[in-house]
Motif scaffolding. Structure first.
Motif, PDB file in Angstrom:
ATOM      1  N   LEU A  88       0.860  -1.268   0.000  1.00 22.83           N
ATOM      2  CA  LEU A  88      -0.130   0.018   0.134  1.00 22.83           C
ATOM      3  C   LEU A  88       0.715   1.099   0.220  1.00 22.83           C
ATOM      4  CD1 LEU A  88      -2.846  -0.819   2.619  1.00 22.83           C
ATOM      5  CD2 LEU A  88      -3.099  -0.496   0.265  1.00 22.83           C
ATOM      6  N   VAL A  89       1.952   1.381   0.660  1.00 23.63           N
ATOM      7  CA  VAL A  89       2.909   2.378   0.801  1.00 23.63           C
ATOM      8  C   VAL A  89       3.467   2.534  -0.366  1.00 23.63           C
ATOM      9  CG1 VAL A  89       5.272   3.168   1.763  1.00 23.63           C
ATOM     10  CG2 VAL A  89       3.371   2.259   3.356  1.00 23.63           C
TER      11      VAL A  89
ATOM     12  N   ARG B 143       2.358   1.591  -3.528  1.00 23.09           N
ATOM     13  CA  ARG B 143       1.696   1.809  -4.653  1.00 23.09           C
ATOM     14  C   ARG B 143       1.720   3.421  -5.183  1.00 23.09           C
ATOM     15  NH1 ARG B 143      -4.761   0.507  -4.367  1.00 23.09           N
ATOM     16  NH2 ARG B 143      -4.463   1.925  -2.781  1.00 23.09           N
ATOM     17  N   GLU B 144       1.618   3.156  -6.427  1.00 22.34           N
ATOM     18  CA  GLU B 144       1.679   4.455  -7.183  1.00 22.34           C
ATOM     19  C   GLU B 144       0.249   5.111  -7.365  1.00 22.34           C
ATOM     20  OE1 GLU B 144       4.153   4.654 -10.645  1.00 22.34           O
ATOM     21  OE2 GLU B 144       5.847   4.053  -9.677  1.00 22.34           O
ATOM     22  N   ALA B 145       0.262   6.128  -7.245  1.00 20.06           N
ATOM     23  CA  ALA B 145      -1.293   6.946  -7.715  1.00 20.06           C
ATOM     24  C   ALA B 145      -1.566   6.983  -8.920  1.00 20.06           C
ATOM     25  CB  ALA B 145      -1.288   8.346  -6.750  1.00 20.06           C
ATOM     26  N   PRO B 146      -2.754   6.601  -9.460  1.00 18.56           N
ATOM     27  CA  PRO B 146      -2.950   6.665 -10.609  1.00 18.56           C
ATOM     28  C   PRO B 146      -3.022   8.226 -11.154  1.00 18.56           C
ATOM     29  CG  PRO B 146      -4.732   5.449  -9.684  1.00 18.56           C
ATOM     30  CD  PRO B 146      -3.691   6.065  -8.428  1.00 18.56           C
ATOM     31  N   ALA B 147      -2.475   8.476 -12.388  1.00 19.57           N
ATOM     32  CA  ALA B 147      -2.348  10.088 -12.681  1.00 19.57           C
ATOM     33  C   ALA B 147      -3.727  10.253 -13.544  1.00 19.57           C
ATOM     34  CB  ALA B 147      -1.239  10.209 -13.507  1.00 19.57           C
ATOM     35  N   PRO B 148      -4.572  11.404 -13.523  1.00 20.57           N
ATOM     36  CA  PRO B 148      -5.349  11.513 -14.184  1.00 20.57           C
ATOM     37  C   PRO B 148      -5.057  11.731 -15.627  1.00 20.57           C
ATOM     38  CG  PRO B 148      -4.772  13.551 -12.765  1.00 20.57           C
ATOM     39  CD  PRO B 148      -4.165  12.483 -12.404  1.00 20.57           C
TER      40      PRO B 148
ATOM     41  N   PHE C   6      -8.032  15.869 -18.526  1.00 19.49           N
ATOM     42  CA  PHE C   6      -8.879  15.865 -17.571  1.00 19.49           C
ATOM     43  C   PHE C   6      -9.356  17.095 -17.057  1.00 19.49           C
ATOM     44  CE2 PHE C   6     -10.270  16.116 -12.749  1.00 19.49           C
ATOM     45  CZ  PHE C   6     -10.801  15.055 -12.841  1.00 19.49           C
TER      46      PHE C   6
ATOM     47  N   LYS D  33      -6.775  17.458  -8.494  1.00 18.45           N
ATOM     48  CA  LYS D  33      -7.221  16.406  -9.301  1.00 18.45           C
ATOM     49  C   LYS D  33      -6.410  15.139  -9.242  1.00 18.45           C
ATOM     50  CE  LYS D  33      -4.127  17.560 -13.488  1.00 18.45           C
ATOM     51  NZ  LYS D  33      -4.122  17.918 -14.827  1.00 18.45           N
ATOM     52  N   GLY D  34      -5.173  15.141  -8.912  1.00 17.93           N
ATOM     53  CA  GLY D  34      -4.466  14.140  -8.392  1.00 17.93           C
ATOM     54  C   GLY D  34      -5.148  13.168  -7.460  1.00 17.93           C
TER      55      GLY D  34
ATOM     56  N   PHE E 260      -8.749  11.986  -8.446  1.00 19.65           N
ATOM     57  CA  PHE E 260      -8.610  10.979  -9.337  1.00 19.65           C
ATOM     58  C   PHE E 260      -8.170   9.571  -9.031  1.00 19.65           C
ATOM     59  CE2 PHE E 260      -6.993   8.519 -13.013  1.00 19.65           C
ATOM     60  CZ  PHE E 260      -8.085   8.433 -13.725  1.00 19.65           C
ATOM     61  N   ALA E 261      -7.082   9.701  -7.905  1.00 18.78           N
ATOM     62  CA  ALA E 261      -6.330   8.729  -7.577  1.00 18.78           C
ATOM     63  C   ALA E 261      -7.319   7.794  -6.645  1.00 18.78           C
ATOM     64  CB  ALA E 261      -5.249   9.080  -6.614  1.00 18.78           C
TER      65      ALA E 261
ATOM     66  N   ALA F  17     -10.091   6.284  -9.135  1.00 20.25           N
ATOM     67  CA  ALA F  17      -9.381   5.212 -10.036  1.00 20.25           C
ATOM     68  C   ALA F  17      -9.111   3.998  -9.052  1.00 20.25           C
ATOM     69  CB  ALA F  17      -8.370   5.651 -10.510  1.00 20.25           C
ATOM     70  N   ARG F  18      -8.927   4.416  -8.069  1.00 15.34           N
ATOM     71  CA  ARG F  18      -8.513   2.930  -6.950  1.00 15.34           C
ATOM     72  C   ARG F  18      -9.861   2.430  -6.459  1.00 15.34           C
ATOM     73  NH1 ARG F  18      -3.737   1.066  -8.131  1.00 15.34           N
ATOM     74  NH2 ARG F  18      -1.982   2.166  -7.234  1.00 15.34           N
TER      75      ARG F  18
ATOM     76  N   VAL G 198      -8.310   3.697   3.224  1.00 15.84           N
ATOM     77  CA  VAL G 198      -7.055   3.060   2.833  1.00 15.84           C
ATOM     78  C   VAL G 198      -6.607   3.963   1.631  1.00 15.84           C
ATOM     79  CG1 VAL G 198      -6.461   1.146   1.383  1.00 15.84           C
ATOM     80  CG2 VAL G 198      -7.690   0.736   3.400  1.00 15.84           C
ATOM     81  N   ASN G 199      -7.378   4.225   0.701  1.00 17.59           N
ATOM     82  CA  ASN G 199      -6.967   5.021  -0.558  1.00 17.59           C
ATOM     83  C   ASN G 199      -6.569   6.368  -0.176  1.00 17.59           C
ATOM     84  OD1 ASN G 199      -7.426   2.761  -2.384  1.00 17.59           O
ATOM     85  ND2 ASN G 199      -9.341   3.386  -2.966  1.00 17.59           N
TER      86      ASN G 199
ATOM     87  N   TYR H 249      -3.166   6.119   2.124  1.00 19.22           N
ATOM     88  CA  TYR H 249      -2.121   5.537   1.468  1.00 19.22           C
ATOM     89  C   TYR H 249      -1.410   6.057   0.194  1.00 19.22           C
ATOM     90  CZ  TYR H 249      -1.287   1.923   4.718  1.00 19.22           C
ATOM     91  OH  TYR H 249      -0.995   1.291   6.006  1.00 19.22           O
ATOM     92  N   LEU H 250      -2.545   6.590  -0.618  1.00 17.72           N
ATOM     93  CA  LEU H 250      -2.286   7.062  -1.855  1.00 17.72           C
ATOM     94  C   LEU H 250      -1.639   8.501  -1.949  1.00 17.72           C
ATOM     95  CD1 LEU H 250      -4.969   6.245  -4.230  1.00 17.72           C
ATOM     96  CD2 LEU H 250      -2.662   5.646  -4.360  1.00 17.72           C
ATOM     97  N   LYS H 251      -2.221   9.235  -0.812  1.00 18.90           N
ATOM     98  CA  LYS H 251      -1.705  10.598  -0.667  1.00 18.90           C
ATOM     99  C   LYS H 251      -1.133  11.111   0.399  1.00 18.90           C
ATOM    100  CE  LYS H 251      -2.250  12.367  -4.653  1.00 18.90           C
ATOM    101  NZ  LYS H 251      -1.250  12.967  -5.468  1.00 18.90           N
TER     102      LYS H 251
ATOM    103  N   TYR I 202      -4.433  11.665   9.817  1.00 22.93           N
ATOM    104  CA  TYR I 202      -5.497  11.332  10.299  1.00 22.93           C
ATOM    105  C   TYR I 202      -6.400  12.182  10.651  1.00 22.93           C
ATOM    106  CZ  TYR I 202      -3.247   6.651  11.152  1.00 22.93           C
ATOM    107  OH  TYR I 202      -2.398   5.246  11.163  1.00 22.93           O
TER     108      TYR I 202
END
Lengths: 158, 183
Positions: free
Chosen positions: A48-49, A51-56, A60, B29-30, B33-34, B37-38, B139-140, B143-145, B149
Motif C-alpha cells: 500500500l505504501v 503503490r503509485e497513485a493513478p494519474a488523471p 482531465f 485532481k491528483g 482521481f487517484a 481510480a482505486r 485506505v486509498n 496511502y495514496l496521498k 489522520y
C-alpha cells in the motif's frame, strides 16, 4: 496470550502504530500462525505504501471546465427562458391593453378614413395625456429590463 | 485559514474567476482521481466520477465556509460520491468483525508465495474495491496521498481514534479477502 487475542492488533503491529507488549512479543516468537499473519499484514502495508497513485488523463482539467461551462449554460438557459417568458407576457399585456383601449374608443369599428383616424388619434391623445407620467415610467422600466437582459446575455464569461 | 493561498483561491473561485477554478482543479485532481481510480474498476467511470466531484465542488463553493481545509471538504465530497456509486458498500458497522472461520487454516510454516508475487498488486486492488466505501476511502486516501489522520477524521466525521481503528480493520479485512476470495 492466544492467537485470537493477537489477531485484531496484527495490522497495528505491522504498520508500527501499535506497540507489542512483552507478552505479544513472546507469543509471536513461538507461534507460526501469528508470525505468518504478521508477515501478510506487513506485505499488505508495504504494498500500500509503495503503490503509485493513478494519474488523471491529460485532458482531465479541460473536461472538468467544459462540464462546468455546460452546467452554467444550462442554468443560464433556464433563467433566460423565465425572463423571455416574462417579457413576452409583458408585451402581450401591453398589446392587449392597447387593443382594449382602442376597442373602448370605438377605433376598431372605424373604416380606414384619415380624417376619422386623426380625430380618433387626437381623442386618444387627450385621454392618454394625463397618464403620460405612468406610461413614461413603464416604458423606462421596460427599457431597463431589456437592457439588463442584453447585459446578462453579453456577459457569458465564467 | 484567512489570508492563506487556499483562502484566496476559494475567494477568487467564488468571484467567478475561471482561472482560479482551473487552478483548484489542477491542484486537487491528483487526489480526487487517484481515489476514484482505486475505488472504481472502470477507468472511464472513475474519470467521470472525478469530474463529477469537481462539478460538486464548483456548485458548493459559494456555501463552503472555510471551517475545514479545502482538501478535507473535497475528500468528503469524494467519499459521498463513492457511497452513492456503491450503495451496497456505503456503510460499515463500527462493530464489524470477521468470522475467523472464513480464514483458511494454514499449517505453521506454510509457503508465503501468495503474498510475495507480483500478482498481489492486482489482487490487492480488487480486494480494496470489495471493502465498504468508508474503508476504501480510508485506505486509498491514507496511502495514496498520505492524508493526515486528522484530515481523514474530519472528512469522514469520525473521531481520530475511530479512524485508526477503521484503518486497521480495513487492512485486516483486506488480509482476509486476500486469503480467501482473492487467493
Amino acid at each position: 496470550m492466544r492467537c485470537e487475542e493477537l489477531e485484531p492488533i496484527i495490522e497495528g503491529l505491522a504498520d508500527g502504530t501499535a506497540d507489542p507488549g512483552a507478552e505479544a512479543r513472546a507469543h509471536l516468537a513461538g507461534c507460526a500462525l501469528c508470525t505468518r499473519r504478521g508477515s501478510q499484514a506487513r506485505a499488505i502495508h508495504e504494498l500500500l505504501v509503495r503503490r503509485e497513485a493513478p494519474a488523471p488523463p491529460p485532458g482531465f482539467t479541460a473536461g472538468v471546465m467544459a462540464r462546468v461551462q455546460r452546467q452554467r449554460w444550462r442554468a443560464e438557459r433556464a433563467v433566460d427562458l423565465g425572463f423571455n417568458l416574462a417579457v413576452a407576457a409583458g408585451v402581450l399585456l401591453i398589446v392587449a391593453g392597447g387593443v382594449g383601449l382602442a376597442w373602448s374608443l370605438g377605433l376598431l369599428r372605424i373604416q380606414a378614413n384619415l380624417a376619422v383616424l386623426l380625430e380618433a388619434g387626437a381623442r386618444l391623445g387627450g385621454r392618454v395625456a394625463p397618464q403620460a407620467q405612468t406610461i413614461g415610467v413603464a416604458g423606462l422600466l421596460l427599457t431597463m429590463a431589456l437592457g439588463l437582459w442584453w447585459w446578462a446575455e453579453a456577459d457569458s464569461s465564467f | 485559514m484567512r489570508g492563506t493561498p487556499e483562502h484566496e483561491l476559494v475567494e477568487r473561485c467564488r468571484n467567478g474567476d475561471e482561472t482560479a477554478f482551473r487552478e483548484l482543479v489542477e491542484q486537487y485532481k491528483g487526489l480526487v482521481f487517484a481515489i476514484m481510480a482505486r475505488s472504481v474498476a472502470e477507468p472511464a467511470r472513475a474519470e467521470e466520477l472525478a469530474q463529477e466531484a469537481f462539478l460538486r465542488v464548483h456548485q458548493g463553493l459559494p456555501y463552503f465556509r472555510g471551517e475545514a481545509r479545502l482538501s478535507t471538504w473535497i475528500y468528503r465530497i469524494v467519499a459521498n460520491l463513492l457511497a452513492q456509486e456503491r450503495p451496497d458498500l456505503a456503510t460499515v458497522s463500527l462493530d464489524a468483525t470477521f468470522d475467523d472461520s472464513d480464514e483458511p487454516r494454514v499449517q505453521p510454516g506454510a509457503d508465503d508465495r501468495a503474498f510475495g508475487d507480483m500478482m498481489l498488486r492486482d489482487r490487492l486492488d480488487k480486494a480494496i474495491r470489495r471493502l465498504p466505501v468508508p474503508y476504501q476511502v480510508l485506505v486509498n486516501g491514507h496511502y495514496l496521498k498520505g492524508l493526515r489522520y486528522e484530515d481523514l477524521a474530519e472528512a469522514l466525521n469520525m473521531p481520530m481514534g475511530t479512524v485508526k481503528t477503521h484503518l486497521h480493520r480495513a487492512k485486516r479485512q483486506l488480509r482476509h479477502l486476500l486469503e480467501t476470495e482473492f487467493r
